[in-house]
Design a protein around this motif. Sequence first.
Motif, PDB file in Angstrom:
ATOM      1  N   GLU A  10      44.870  -7.631  92.510  1.00  0.00           N
ATOM      2  CA  GLU A  10      45.420  -8.988  92.503  1.00  0.00           C
ATOM      3  C   GLU A  10      46.810  -8.898  93.102  1.00  0.00           C
ATOM      4  OE1 GLU A  10      45.292 -11.286  88.890  1.00  0.00           O
ATOM      5  OE2 GLU A  10      43.415 -10.331  88.290  1.00  0.00           O
ATOM      6  N   GLY A  11      46.989  -9.588  94.201  1.00  0.00           N
ATOM      7  CA  GLY A  11      48.297  -9.555  94.855  1.00  0.00           C
ATOM      8  C   GLY A  11      48.692  -8.136  95.192  1.00  0.00           C
ATOM      9  N   ARG A  17      41.217  -5.840  83.075  1.00  0.00           N
ATOM     10  CA  ARG A  17      41.259  -6.827  82.000  1.00  0.00           C
ATOM     11  C   ARG A  17      40.386  -6.356  80.849  1.00  0.00           C
ATOM     12  NH1 ARG A  17      43.410 -11.595  83.982  1.00  0.00           N
ATOM     13  NH2 ARG A  17      43.576 -11.630  86.229  1.00  0.00           N
ATOM     14  N   ASP A  43      54.594 -12.162  90.292  1.00  0.00           N
ATOM     15  CA  ASP A  43      53.401 -12.826  90.837  1.00  0.00           C
ATOM     16  C   ASP A  43      52.258 -12.846  89.820  1.00  0.00           C
ATOM     17  OD1 ASP A  43      54.744 -13.251  93.213  1.00  0.00           O
ATOM     18  OD2 ASP A  43      53.714 -11.638  94.305  1.00  0.00           O
ATOM     19  N   LEU A  44      52.014 -11.719  89.153  1.00  0.00           N
ATOM     20  CA  LEU A  44      50.952 -11.665  88.150  1.00  0.00           C
ATOM     21  C   LEU A  44      51.257 -12.578  86.966  1.00  0.00           C
ATOM     22  CD1 LEU A  44      49.975  -7.894  88.024  1.00  0.00           C
ATOM     23  CD2 LEU A  44      48.534  -9.798  88.765  1.00  0.00           C
ATOM     24  N   CYS A  45      52.516 -12.583  86.543  1.00  0.00           N
ATOM     25  CA  CYS A  45      52.892 -13.456  85.417  1.00  0.00           C
ATOM     26  C   CYS A  45      52.682 -14.918  85.780  1.00  0.00           C
ATOM     27  CB  CYS A  45      54.347 -13.207  85.012  1.00  0.00           C
ATOM     28  SG  CYS A  45      54.585 -11.670  84.125  1.00  0.00           S
ATOM     29  N   GLU A  46      53.079 -15.300  86.976  1.00  0.00           N
ATOM     30  CA  GLU A  46      52.921 -16.698  87.400  1.00  0.00           C
ATOM     31  C   GLU A  46      51.438 -17.053  87.518  1.00  0.00           C
ATOM     32  OE1 GLU A  46      53.938 -19.540  91.208  1.00  0.00           O
ATOM     33  OE2 GLU A  46      55.274 -17.867  90.764  1.00  0.00           O
ATOM     34  N   LYS A  47      50.669 -16.221  88.197  1.00  0.00           N
ATOM     35  CA  LYS A  47      49.250 -16.503  88.428  1.00  0.00           C
ATOM     36  C   LYS A  47      48.466 -16.583  87.121  1.00  0.00           C
ATOM     37  CE  LYS A  47      45.092 -14.725  90.558  1.00  0.00           C
ATOM     38  NZ  LYS A  47      44.369 -13.555  90.925  1.00  0.00           N
ATOM     39  N   ASN A  48      48.832 -15.743  86.148  1.00  0.00           N
ATOM     40  CA  ASN A  48      48.086 -15.663  84.891  1.00  0.00           C
ATOM     41  C   ASN A  48      48.772 -16.376  83.728  1.00  0.00           C
ATOM     42  OD1 ASN A  48      45.697 -13.727  85.449  1.00  0.00           O
ATOM     43  ND2 ASN A  48      47.450 -12.766  86.454  1.00  0.00           N
ATOM     44  N   GLU A  49      49.819 -17.128  84.044  1.00  0.00           N
ATOM     45  CA  GLU A  49      50.572 -17.896  83.041  1.00  0.00           C
ATOM     46  C   GLU A  49      51.006 -17.023  81.867  1.00  0.00           C
ATOM     47  OE1 GLU A  49      48.137 -21.296  82.106  1.00  0.00           O
ATOM     48  OE2 GLU A  49      48.446 -22.163  84.094  1.00  0.00           O
TER      49      GLU A  49
END
Length: 169
Positions: A10-11, A17, A43-49
Amino acid sequence: EEGIRIRSREGQSRVGRGNVAGEPILLALPQTYMNASGGAVADLCEKNEIAPADLCVVFDEVALPLGTLRMRARGSAGGQRGIESVISSLGTSGFPRLRVGIRGARYSREKELADYVLEPFGRGERALFDESVTRGVEALRLWLTHGIEAAMRHANPKPSSPEPEPASG
């Protein structure tokens, strides 16, 4: 230990997971240089809230002796450039982190740091490192199930009591 495989991408990270004690988790291994890992994390934090308080960054730390763990709920980068990058990218230092000590007997300030951290462990060092990883995994489980305070009590060594003064007289 939880059977979570880091297989997909991812990115700028490889991810896996799964669930730990009923809590959904995302394990991520940024594929950037460590000193630029903040962008991949953000980026991961934003994409996965994922809120910063729900993130735990685990990293090696040459400032700590091999086998030592330090877990904190928040704090400064302490000169660690990868954490500086994460703080800058997230815009906050309010996220848990677990530092895993890697400074062994062969460490020397004269040696290039990148060369040292990429070397294999010396004789006898591997077992100490593996034991610290096992304790770190348990600290992360405690963080997920019982919160940061319980995790810090497990990961961080307790200060030793001063020796009692000899009685005079």
